[in-house]
Every structure is written in structure tokens, then in C-alpha cells.
Design a protein around this motif. Structure first.
Motif, PDB file in Angstrom:
ATOM      1  N   HIS A   1     -21.374   0.153 -16.897  1.00  0.00           N
ATOM      2  CA  HIS A   1     -20.188   0.865 -16.406  1.00  0.00           C
ATOM      3  C   HIS A   1     -19.255  -0.125 -15.733  1.00  0.00           C
ATOM      4  CE1 HIS A   1     -22.654   4.561 -16.727  1.00  0.00           C
ATOM      5  NE2 HIS A   1     -23.605   3.777 -16.261  1.00  0.00           N
ATOM      6  N   LEU A   2     -17.979   0.231 -15.745  1.00  0.00           N
ATOM      7  CA  LEU A   2     -16.976  -0.636 -15.120  1.00  0.00           C
ATOM      8  C   LEU A   2     -16.484  -0.008 -13.821  1.00  0.00           C
ATOM      9  CD1 LEU A   2     -14.946  -3.023 -15.233  1.00  0.00           C
ATOM     10  CD2 LEU A   2     -13.447  -1.540 -16.552  1.00  0.00           C
ATOM     11  N   LEU A   3     -16.466  -0.829 -12.767  1.00  0.00           N
ATOM     12  CA  LEU A   3     -15.875  -0.406 -11.502  1.00  0.00           C
ATOM     13  C   LEU A   3     -14.765  -1.404 -11.179  1.00  0.00           C
ATOM     14  CD1 LEU A   3     -16.206   1.674  -9.153  1.00  0.00           C
ATOM     15  CD2 LEU A   3     -17.543  -0.067  -7.983  1.00  0.00           C
ATOM     16  N   LEU A   4     -13.535  -0.917 -11.216  1.00  0.00           N
ATOM     17  CA  LEU A   4     -12.386  -1.785 -10.990  1.00  0.00           C
ATOM     18  C   LEU A   4     -12.037  -1.727  -9.508  1.00  0.00           C
ATOM     19  CD1 LEU A   4     -10.689  -3.539 -12.834  1.00  0.00           C
ATOM     20  CD2 LEU A   4      -9.141  -1.620 -13.156  1.00  0.00           C
ATOM     21  N   SER A   5     -12.213  -2.855  -8.816  1.00  0.00           N
ATOM     22  CA  SER A   5     -11.993  -2.830  -7.368  1.00  0.00           C
ATOM     23  C   SER A   5     -10.765  -3.639  -6.987  1.00  0.00           C
ATOM     24  CB  SER A   5     -13.235  -3.352  -6.638  1.00  0.00           C
ATOM     25  OG  SER A   5     -13.462  -4.693  -6.979  1.00  0.00           O
ATOM     26  N   ARG A   6     -10.301  -3.451  -5.775  1.00  0.00           N
ATOM     27  CA  ARG A   6      -9.121  -4.122  -5.217  1.00  0.00           C
ATOM     28  C   ARG A   6      -7.880  -3.898  -6.081  1.00  0.00           C
ATOM     29  NH1 ARG A   6     -11.113  -9.585  -2.407  1.00  0.00           N
ATOM     30  NH2 ARG A   6      -9.378  -8.943  -1.117  1.00  0.00           N
ATOM     31  N   TYR A   7      -7.731  -2.656  -6.509  1.00  0.00           N
ATOM     32  CA  TYR A   7      -6.628  -2.320  -7.408  1.00  0.00           C
ATOM     33  C   TYR A   7      -5.395  -1.971  -6.585  1.00  0.00           C
ATOM     34  CZ  TYR A   7      -4.563  -0.363 -11.673  1.00  0.00           C
ATOM     35  OH  TYR A   7      -3.780  -0.127 -12.768  1.00  0.00           O
ATOM     36  N   SER A   8      -4.288  -2.603  -6.919  1.00  0.00           N
ATOM     37  CA  SER A   8      -3.045  -2.323  -6.200  1.00  0.00           C
ATOM     38  C   SER A   8      -1.989  -1.843  -7.179  1.00  0.00           C
ATOM     39  CB  SER A   8      -2.578  -3.594  -5.478  1.00  0.00           C
ATOM     40  OG  SER A   8      -1.225  -3.453  -5.104  1.00  0.00           O
ATOM     41  N   PRO A   9      -1.757  -0.523  -7.238  1.00  0.00           N
ATOM     42  CA  PRO A   9      -0.788   0.030  -8.208  1.00  0.00           C
ATOM     43  C   PRO A   9       0.586  -0.617  -8.064  1.00  0.00           C
ATOM     44  CG  PRO A   9      -2.004   1.785  -7.127  1.00  0.00           C
ATOM     45  CD  PRO A   9      -2.356   0.540  -6.404  1.00  0.00           C
ATOM     46  N   GLU A  10       0.935  -0.931  -6.827  1.00  0.00           N
ATOM     47  CA  GLU A  10       2.236  -1.552  -6.563  1.00  0.00           C
ATOM     48  C   GLU A  10       2.337  -2.906  -7.276  1.00  0.00           C
ATOM     49  OE1 GLU A  10       5.975  -1.871  -5.059  1.00  0.00           O
ATOM     50  OE2 GLU A  10       4.661  -0.121  -4.955  1.00  0.00           O
ATOM     51  N   ARG A  11       1.289  -3.709  -7.172  1.00  0.00           N
ATOM     52  CA  ARG A  11       1.312  -5.037  -7.792  1.00  0.00           C
ATOM     53  C   ARG A  11       1.180  -4.943  -9.311  1.00  0.00           C
ATOM     54  NH1 ARG A  11      -2.385  -9.255  -4.959  1.00  0.00           N
ATOM     55  NH2 ARG A  11      -1.114 -10.594  -6.279  1.00  0.00           N
ATOM     56  N   VAL A  12       0.511  -3.902  -9.792  1.00  0.00           N
ATOM     57  CA  VAL A  12       0.447  -3.690 -11.239  1.00  0.00           C
ATOM     58  C   VAL A  12       1.851  -3.395 -11.759  1.00  0.00           C
ATOM     59  CG1 VAL A  12      -0.399  -2.150 -13.061  1.00  0.00           C
ATOM     60  CG2 VAL A  12      -1.945  -2.881 -11.234  1.00  0.00           C
ATOM     61  N   ARG A  13       2.588  -2.558 -10.988  1.00  0.00           N
ATOM     62  CA  ARG A  13       3.938  -2.184 -11.389  1.00  0.00           C
ATOM     63  C   ARG A  13       4.842  -3.422 -11.462  1.00  0.00           C
ATOM     64  NH1 ARG A  13       8.575  -0.840  -9.145  1.00  0.00           N
ATOM     65  NH2 ARG A  13       7.812  -1.321  -7.064  1.00  0.00           N
ATOM     66  N   LYS A  14       4.612  -4.363 -10.553  1.00  0.00           N
ATOM     67  CA  LYS A  14       5.409  -5.596 -10.542  1.00  0.00           C
ATOM     68  C   LYS A  14       4.928  -6.593 -11.593  1.00  0.00           C
ATOM     69  CE  LYS A  14       6.418  -5.681  -5.586  1.00  0.00           C
ATOM     70  NZ  LYS A  14       5.892  -6.338  -4.370  1.00  0.00           N
ATOM     71  N   GLY A  15       3.831  -6.284 -12.246  1.00  0.00           N
ATOM     72  CA  GLY A  15       3.315  -7.191 -13.267  1.00  0.00           C
ATOM     73  C   GLY A  15       2.490  -8.331 -12.697  1.00  0.00           C
ATOM     74  N   GLU A  16       2.074  -8.218 -11.438  1.00  0.00           N
ATOM     75  CA  GLU A  16       1.270  -9.288 -10.835  1.00  0.00           C
ATOM     76  C   GLU A  16      -0.215  -9.072 -11.048  1.00  0.00           C
ATOM     77  OE1 GLU A  16       4.365  -9.806  -7.094  1.00  0.00           O
ATOM     78  OE2 GLU A  16       2.367  -9.032  -6.751  1.00  0.00           O
ATOM     79  N   MET A  17      -0.585  -7.909 -11.530  1.00  0.00           N
ATOM     80  CA  MET A  17      -1.985  -7.552 -11.685  1.00  0.00           C
ATOM     81  C   MET A  17      -2.179  -6.871 -13.037  1.00  0.00           C
ATOM     82  SD  MET A  17      -3.866  -5.641  -8.550  1.00  0.00           S
ATOM     83  CE  MET A  17      -4.481  -6.661  -7.237  1.00  0.00           C
ATOM     84  N   LEU A  18      -3.359  -6.997 -13.582  1.00  0.00           N
ATOM     85  CA  LEU A  18      -3.649  -6.296 -14.835  1.00  0.00           C
ATOM     86  C   LEU A  18      -3.753  -4.800 -14.561  1.00  0.00           C
ATOM     87  CD1 LEU A  18      -6.464  -8.534 -16.364  1.00  0.00           C
ATOM     88  CD2 LEU A  18      -4.076  -8.455 -17.041  1.00  0.00           C
ATOM     89  N   ALA A  19      -3.267  -3.984 -15.479  1.00  0.00           N
ATOM     90  CA  ALA A  19      -3.393  -2.540 -15.339  1.00  0.00           C
ATOM     91  C   ALA A  19      -4.771  -2.098 -15.832  1.00  0.00           C
ATOM     92  CB  ALA A  19      -2.308  -1.839 -16.141  1.00  0.00           C
ATOM     93  N   VAL A  20      -5.180  -0.894 -15.442  1.00  0.00           N
ATOM     94  CA  VAL A  20      -6.478  -0.344 -15.855  1.00  0.00           C
ATOM     95  C   VAL A  20      -6.645  -0.443 -17.370  1.00  0.00           C
ATOM     96  CG1 VAL A  20      -7.972   1.673 -15.794  1.00  0.00           C
ATOM     97  CG2 VAL A  20      -6.330   1.325 -13.982  1.00  0.00           C
ATOM     98  N   GLU A  21      -5.557  -0.089 -18.089  1.00  0.00           N
ATOM     99  CA  GLU A  21      -5.633  -0.063 -19.568  1.00  0.00           C
ATOM    100  C   GLU A  21      -5.901  -1.452 -20.128  1.00  0.00           C
ATOM    101  OE1 GLU A  21      -2.182   1.008 -18.236  1.00  0.00           O
ATOM    102  OE2 GLU A  21      -3.594   2.446 -17.382  1.00  0.00           O
ATOM    103  N   ASP A  22      -5.273  -2.489 -19.508  1.00  0.00           N
ATOM    104  CA  ASP A  22      -5.472  -3.865 -19.991  1.00  0.00           C
ATOM    105  C   ASP A  22      -6.940  -4.268 -19.853  1.00  0.00           C
ATOM    106  OD1 ASP A  22      -2.748  -3.868 -20.252  1.00  0.00           O
ATOM    107  OD2 ASP A  22      -2.399  -4.874 -18.333  1.00  0.00           O
ATOM    108  N   VAL A  23      -7.520  -3.968 -18.697  1.00  0.00           N
ATOM    109  CA  VAL A  23      -8.913  -4.339 -18.452  1.00  0.00           C
ATOM    110  C   VAL A  23      -9.824  -3.573 -19.406  1.00  0.00           C
ATOM    111  CG1 VAL A  23     -10.752  -4.440 -16.731  1.00  0.00           C
ATOM    112  CG2 VAL A  23      -8.381  -4.794 -16.032  1.00  0.00           C
ATOM    113  N   ASN A  24      -9.526  -2.269 -19.548  1.00  0.00           N
ATOM    114  CA  ASN A  24     -10.325  -1.420 -20.433  1.00  0.00           C
ATOM    115  C   ASN A  24     -10.315  -1.925 -21.861  1.00  0.00           C
ATOM    116  OD1 ASN A  24     -11.935   0.646 -19.751  1.00  0.00           O
ATOM    117  ND2 ASN A  24     -10.279   2.110 -19.413  1.00  0.00           N
ATOM    118  N   GLU A  25      -9.143  -2.421 -22.289  1.00  0.00           N
ATOM    119  CA  GLU A  25      -9.022  -2.856 -23.675  1.00  0.00           C
ATOM    120  C   GLU A  25      -9.896  -4.065 -23.955  1.00  0.00           C
ATOM    121  OE1 GLU A  25      -4.962  -3.181 -25.408  1.00  0.00           O
ATOM    122  OE2 GLU A  25      -5.932  -4.898 -26.356  1.00  0.00           O
TER     123      GLU A  25
END
Lengths: 274, 271
Positions: B177-201
Motif C-alpha cells: 500500500h502507498l501512504l503519501l506523507s508531507r503532502y502540501s496541496p499549495e506546493r503541488v498547485r505551484k508545481g513544486e511538488m508531485l501531485a497524487v496522480e503523478d506518484v500513483n502513475e
């Protein structure tokens, strides 16, 4: 001693140099041979290791010559350490005999008397090759066409059954994870999942990836320049065919993410969309 | 009773394995399951701090493996929940002390008395990490939304599929199972972090939960309270969701959108 050096012959099988020692007296040839397996198969791991050996070649005709044995004895007397237990390959070019195991064994005995060890034959016909195999000898290329070995790719349809030449492709249905290496020896490789960055997939034949190719893919690892790589999403770190490779930096960015195939055209890797 | 062995692993360090192990174990205990959480990070003992029991450690995992102490002498009962036990490790020894047959014997004994045995793996793919995942029935891969963490997770998933006991004996594969931690939606929106979908893919394994980056996690670690005991914190609630999904419940993913800032917060600056 006259020394004759010859240039490379084929891409796969290079004769680096050849020295003739006392060729007129004895017909002894010393070969230095090295095999190049190509970048791909070197990456494939230590499955087979190559090595370079010095081997004397004795022409079959010489064995029948009554002057051969005394001359050989004289040569060995001059440098006994060089000849002690030295390996010898019997060159059967234009020799009609040696079709029976006993004849081959006799040749081995003659050489044995002079501290030489017969290890194999060269330029053998299929019948001679069988006799040599029965006597426990190895086969050294080049040989006349032989049915029991893999036929050359360009050969016309022969009597050999087609089923024997067919190799089943290796099928992988799970994602290939980073750090994993998969090698389809002597076969095509078909993967129905993604290949992660840091994974390495290798095949002696073609590679098909029905998913994203993000790792390294090496087709034609044993030198097949006609091998190709197919993938439904092209994001590879490295692609290679028969030792010619490109890393992701050199790959055309406009093809990234598309369904492509990679082939070797005029010694250059080309990426085309499917 | 035959307990299930769950390993929390990641390959990469600093992604939140120990925090997640503590939170998942406490979450399972809060739902009434007898749970023990084991620290496999020999020589770098941290779990006791996160669980707030560092002053109660007498015997440890290595003592039990070596037969110097009994299991119930080393297990520490949590003061907040009767179903929760902590099994600390040694701070003075190194990973070589983790002998596979000893670990197996201890785990077999724990399976008798517990529903879930949560193993907190050390970082890396060396002996310590391999021993921690070897006996696992399920694995929770803790990943941060960044490329290096995702690649290391991919590597560890490959190791689970090839080097675990279930793989070696051709049993049913370890449930990953995958547990995605330290997720910051704000930084994902800015493109500084991978989105859930990217990691899942890339990883393509079932997603157990997304834990938002939250100050409450740091606070919880420093006070020795697993973050699930904090009902107010988004991270705590996200861990509760993850535990529920692990137990087979269907729950909607939360905390994937940037937090809406209230009118007052906007007026008075950062909250």
C-alpha cells in the motif's frame, strides 16, 4: 619467423592479429583471438565471460606428410616449454579424411606424442564435426554449414525443422521496478506494464513495452542489428540496439511521451512514432 | 490468534516512517485491535521518543532476540491505550544484531498475542531494512511527493516482490500500500511538488492515504504523542482514514485541496 598481421574481419568476431611461425616448415599458425560481445551483453551481467587464448593450428595435410613428425620434434626440441601441453586446433580445410572418430583419435595420439593437446577442429564438414564431437573435441569457427547448430540468419530455408529455430518471447506482466534487471536471453521480451526509472530490460531480440518505458531498454544485446524497441509511452533513460545507445539527453524531446519504435538505421538509432 | 505483520518502509530516510508507524499502530489500537509497534532501526532508536515512552525502556528487541530478556519484560504498554504496546530497540548495538532466525522467533511469539505487529523499518536497502520487511504480510510504503522518494519507493516495492519471505517461498505476495506523507496541496498547485496522480502513475499500487504536511505532526513528535490522538489535526484525521482504508473501509480522500483561508486569517496575516 615471418609475421603477418591481418585487419579485422567481421564486426562480431574480430581477429586482432595472426602470427605465423615457421609456416613453411610446419604449417603451425598461432592465433590471437578476442571476442567482442557488444555493450549490451556486457551490461547483461557476468553470464558468460570471454577470454583470450593462444592456440596453435595444425593443418590436416601435414599429419599425413612423413616429414612432419621429425620436423615437429625438432621444433619442439628448440623450445620445449612453449610446446609443453600446448593446445592445438586441427584445420580440416580440404581434408577428406577424419570422418571417423578413430581417425580423429589417431591424430590426437600423434600430437600427444609430441606433448601437444588436440582440443578442437576448424573448417570441418558436418560429418567431420560429428566425428570430432564423438572424440570429445570442440568446434572452432569457421566451419562448413552444420545442421545441429543455430543456422546463420540470412540462410535460405533448409531442411532443419522451423520449430527448433523458434524461441518463445519472455512475457512480464508486473511493473518492472527500479533496480530490477530482466534479461531475455536469445528471445524477445514483452512487458505489459510500466518500466520504472532505474530498471533495466535487456533482450537478445526485440523489446515490446505496452506501458510507459521510463528505465533503460537494450535490444539486440548479442549483436542483432535488426532488433527493435517498441513502447507505448516513450520516456526512457537509455535505449540501445546491438551496442549502439542513446541516453535520455540525446533522445529527441519531441518524441517523449509518445508511442514509438526505435531501430538501427545505417548505424544510427532512429526513433519514429508508431 | 495469528497476528498480521505490517512493515512501514520507504528506502529513503526522513519521509516519516516512524511517525507513520506510531500513528498507524495507535490508530489500529484505537479501533480495538491489539497492536504492537516494533523499532527495527537498531542503533538509531527513535520510536520510543515518538511514542513518549523513552524513560520506560529497560530491555529491548535485541535483548529478546539474544535470549537475555523475555518478551513481556521488554514490551512497554502504552499509557493512553490498553491495546497498544511498544517494542523498543537497542541504541548501542548495530543492525548486525538483527539475526533472521531470532527475529522470526520473536515475531512468531508476538503473533500469538497480537492482531497487528507494526514494524518500523530503518531507511536504506541493507540488512536492517531487508530484515524488517522479510517477514511482512503487508507493507505500507511511506513516500513523499518528490522524485527521489518515489524512485526509492519503487525500488523497495521491487525488493518486497523479490526478497521477502513470501516471495522466496512462492506464497501470496506481500500486500503493498502507498501512504503519501508531507503532502502540501499549495506546493503541488505551484508545481513544486508531485501531485497524487503523478506518484500513483509511477508506483501504481493502492493508495492508503495522503497525509498533509502539518505543524501538528512536528508538535506530536516532540511531545511523544502519536498524531492520531490529536482529533483536531488534519494529519491525525488523515491517518485515521488511512487505518480505516487499511481495514477495508471505503473512504473519500481528504486534504487534497489548498486550505481556504478565512476572511479573518487573511486580514490578520498568517495563522
Amino acid at each position: 619467423m615471418a609475421i603477418i598481421t591481418r585487419a579485422a574481419e567481421k564486426t562480431q568476431h574480430q581477429v586482432i592479429g595472426e602470427t605465423r611461425c615457421g609456416a613453411r616448415d610446419l604449417g603451425l599458425t598461432v592465433n590471437f583471438e578476442a571476442r567482442w560481445a557488444g555493450v549490451g551483453s556486457r551490461m547483461a551481467g557476468n553470464l558468460v565471460q570471454g577470454a583470450v587464448f593462444t592456440v596453435m593450428v595444425v593443418r590436416a595435410g601435414m599429419l599425413r606428410d612423413p616429414a612432419f613428425e621429425p620436423e615437429l620434434a625438432e621444433q619442439i626440441r628448440r623450445s620445449p616449454r612453449f610446446f609443453l601441453n600446448a593446445p592445438v586446433v586441427l584445420d580440416l580445410k580440404e581434408a577428406s579424411e577424419f570422418t571417423q572418430e578413430a581417425e580423429v583419435a589417431e591424430a590426437r595420439e600423434i600430437l600427444r606424442r609430441h606433448t601437444l593437446t588436440l582440443i578442437g577442429v576448424q573448417n570441418a564438414t558436418p560429418v567431420q564435426l560429428q566425428a570430432a564431437a564423438d572424440a570429445g573435441l570442440a568446434s572452432f569457427a569457421p566451419n562448413a554449414p552444420q545442421p545441429s547448430r543455430r543456422p546463420p540468419r540470412e540462410s535460405a530455408p533448409s531442411a532443419a525443422p522451423i520449430a527448433a529455430a523458434m524461441t518463445k518471447a519472455r512475457l512480464v506482466t508486473q511493473p518492472v521496478r527500479s533496480g530490477t534487471q530482466i534479461y531475455a536471453r536469445g528471445a524477445d521480451l514483452v512487458i505489459t506494464a510500466a518500466v520504472s526509472p532505474g530498471a533495466e530490460i535487456i533482450a537478445d531480440g526485440n523489446i515490446h513495452v505496452y506501458g510507459a518505458l521510463r528505465g533503460r531498454a537494450l535490444a539486440g544485446a548479442d549483436g542483432d542489428v535488426d532488433a527493435r524497441i517498441f513502447c507505448s509511452r516513450f520516456e526512457a533513460e537509455l535505449v540501445s540496439i546491438a551496442g549502439h545507445y542513446l541516453v535520455s539527453e540525446q533522445l529527441p524531446p519531441e518524441q517523449r511521451g509518445f508511442s514509438v519504435q526505435i531501430a538501427l538505421v545505417d548505424d544510427r538509432l532512429t526513433v519514429t512514432r508508431n | 490468534m495469528a497476528g498480521k505483520v505490517i512493515v512501514l518502509t520507504s528506502g529513503k530516510g526522513g519521509v516519516g516512517k516512524t511517525t507513520s508507524a506510531a500513528a498507524i499502530a495507535a490508530g489500529l489500537a484505537l479501533r480495538g485491535h491489539r497492536t504492537v509497534v516494533i523499532d527495527f532501526d537498531v542503533g538509531l532508536r527513535n520510536l520510543d521518543l515518538i511514542m513518549g515512552c523513552e524513560r520506560r525502556v529497560v530491555f529491548d528487541f535485541i535483548n529478546v532476540i539474544n535470549g537475555d530478556a523475555k518478551l513481556n519484560q521488554a514490551l512497554i504498554k502504552d499509557k493512553r491505550n490498553d491495546n497498544l504496546f511498544i517494542f523498543p530497540t537497542s541504541q548501542t548495538r548495530d543492525k548486525d544484531a538483527l539475526k533472521r532466525d531470532g527475529v522470526e522467533r520473536v515475531l512468531e511469539e508476538l503473533k500469538e498475542g497480537f492482531d497487528y505487529i507494526v514494524c518500523d523499518s530503518p531507511a536504506g536497502i541493507e540488512h536492517g531494512a531487508i530484515t524488517a520487511l522479510y517477514f511482512a504480510d503487508s507493507a505500507i510504503i511511506v513516500t513523499n511527493p518528490e522524485v527521489s522518494s518515489v524512485r526509492d519507493s519503487d525500488r523497495i516495492i521491487g525488493i518486497l516482490a523479490s526478497k521477502s519471505r513470501r516471495a522466496e517461498f512462492n506464497l501470496e505476495p506481500v500486500a503493498v500500500h502507498l501512504l503519501l506523507s508531507r503532502y502540501s496541496p499549495e506546493r503541488v498547485r505551484k508545481g513544486e511538488m508531485l501531485a497524487v496522480e503523478d506518484v500513483n502513475e509511477i508506483l501504481s499500487i493502492p493508495l492508503l492515504g495522503v497525509i498533509p504536511e502539518s505543524e501538528s505532526v512536528l508538535k506530536a513528535s516532540n511531545t511523544g504523542t502519536p498524531v492520531v490522538f490529536d482529533e483536531e489535526s488534519p494529519a491525525g484525521r488523515a491517518y485515521h482514514d488511512a487505518v480505516a482504508r487499511f481495514l477495508g473501509e471505503q473512504r473519500e480522500l481528504r486534504f487534497l485541496q489548498p486550505e481556504r483561508r478565512s476572511f479573518f486569517r487573511a486580514l490578520f496575516g498568517r495563522a
